[in-house]
Design a protein around this motif. Structure first.
Motif, short mmCIF file in Angstrom:
data_model
loop_
_atom_site.label_atom_id
_atom_site.label_comp_id
_atom_site.label_asym_id
_atom_site.label_seq_id
_atom_site.Cartn_x
_atom_site.Cartn_y
_atom_site.Cartn_z
N ALA A 6 130.12 -28.53 -18.08
CA ALA A 6 131.02 -28.28 -16.86
C ALA A 6 132.23 -27.34 -17.35
N ALA A 7 132.70 -27.60 -18.37
CA ALA A 7 133.84 -26.75 -18.85
C ALA A 7 133.40 -25.44 -18.88
N ARG A 8 132.15 -25.16 -19.71
CA ARG A 8 131.72 -23.68 -19.46
C ARG A 8 131.54 -23.16 -18.21
N PHE A 9 131.16 -23.94 -17.25
CA PHE A 9 130.85 -23.39 -15.88
C PHE A 9 132.05 -22.91 -15.51
N PHE B 299 141.31 -22.04 -21.46
CA PHE B 299 142.33 -23.00 -21.98
C PHE B 299 142.40 -24.29 -20.93
N ASP B 300 142.65 -24.10 -19.76
CA ASP B 300 142.78 -25.24 -18.67
C ASP B 300 141.32 -25.86 -18.70
N ALA B 301 140.11 -25.02 -18.72
CA ALA B 301 138.93 -25.83 -18.45
C ALA B 301 138.44 -26.71 -19.71
N PHE B 302 138.57 -26.32 -20.92
CA PHE B 302 138.49 -27.07 -22.10
C PHE B 302 139.46 -28.14 -22.28
N LEU B 303 140.70 -27.75 -21.92
CA LEU B 303 141.67 -28.86 -22.18
C LEU B 303 141.59 -30.06 -21.26
N PHE B 304 141.06 -29.59 -19.97
CA PHE B 304 140.77 -30.85 -19.32
C PHE B 304 139.78 -31.76 -19.65
N VAL B 305 138.71 -31.17 -20.26
CA VAL B 305 137.47 -31.94 -20.91
C VAL B 305 138.11 -32.64 -21.81
N ALA B 306 138.83 -32.04 -22.83
CA ALA B 306 139.48 -32.67 -24.10
C ALA B 306 140.19 -34.07 -23.62
N ALA B 307 141.10 -34.00 -22.61
CA ALA B 307 141.80 -35.05 -21.89
C ALA B 307 140.70 -36.24 -21.55
#
Length: 242
Positions: free
Chosen positions: A193-196, A205-213
């Protein structure tokens, strides 16, 4: 301002977190939790009898289990996933069997790979816990006239489960983090989903930071559950306070 308030304000002020993209994250969250839960459950059910066989004094019983755990613990999970996902089509006639509608979906080869991998690690965790059973417990069980199977069910396995709990908690967290590779076989998990979102908005930064959280929150939840289990099941090991 606490972290929860900051997170909501950050989401509201970020243009990439629309109801549509949040829907992708939710689908990824569901896929990740299903994949991890089912693989851990199946791996646990597979690991218990394998650990008993692995603990056998007879080489012809323990050696095949040792080879299985050695192979799956000695090779990367990503390679195992590739072999199972891409290797299925090379079995002659598999596309004409009832298994093909299942195996052609990326979720099930990933589930098989994750299950076999975690079962190998869990087998060795339980095998070590079984071997660490106190000789006094075994002698006491024999004195009561317990058979080997009854002693395994009533004495050895419950004691081994308690000792293996901290290590198994680490294995659960490892599988959660390892599930991030599922997106390489077209599964839309959290990382997928973050890749999409990254590909659509070019905001890594925003996409993968959200997934990391999200992964961080799941990890804390798992740690909390296992800490509570350890407090309850290992309470007898704590020294009494005066």
């Amino acid at each position: 301002m606490d972290i929860t308030t900051w997170m909501f304000e950050w989401l509201e002020g970020n243009a990439i977190f629309t109801p549509n993209t949040l829907g992708y994250y939710w689908d990824g969250f569901v896929t990740t939790t299903q994949l991890v839960f089912l693989s851990l459950l199946a791996g646990l059910l597979l690991a218990v009898p394998l650990a008993i066989l692995r603990s056998s004094r007879h080489k012809w019983i323990s050696l095949p289990v040792y080879v299985y755990t050695y192979v799956f613990r000695g090779t990367p999970l990503l390679i195992q996933l590739y072999i199972i996902y891409y290797g299925v089509v090379f079995f002659d006639g598999i596309q004409e069997t009832f298994l093909w509608p299942i195996l052609r979906e990326a979720f099930y080869p990933a589930l098989i790979a994750f299950t076999l991998n975690t079962a190998a690690y869990t087998t060795e965790i339980f095998r070590g816990a079984i071997k660490a059973t106190s000789q006094g417990e075994i002698e006491a069980a024999k004195a009561y006239g317990m058979s080997s199977s009854l002693m395994m069910r009533r004495i050895i396995l419950p004691s081994a489960f308690r000792r293996a709990l901290p290590s198994y908690g680490n294995e659960v967290i490892f599988m959660l983090h390892a599930s991030a590779i599922a997106s390489v076989v077209t599964l839309t998990d959290l990382t997928g989903a973050a890749r999409f979102v990254y590909a659509r908005f070019y905001a890594p930064f925003d996409a993968f930071l959200f997934v990391a959280a999200i992964y961080l929150c799941l990890t804390f939840a798992i740690l909390f559950v296992f800490r509570q289990l350890e407090k309850r099941l290992l309470a007898h090991l704590k020294p009494l306070s005066h």
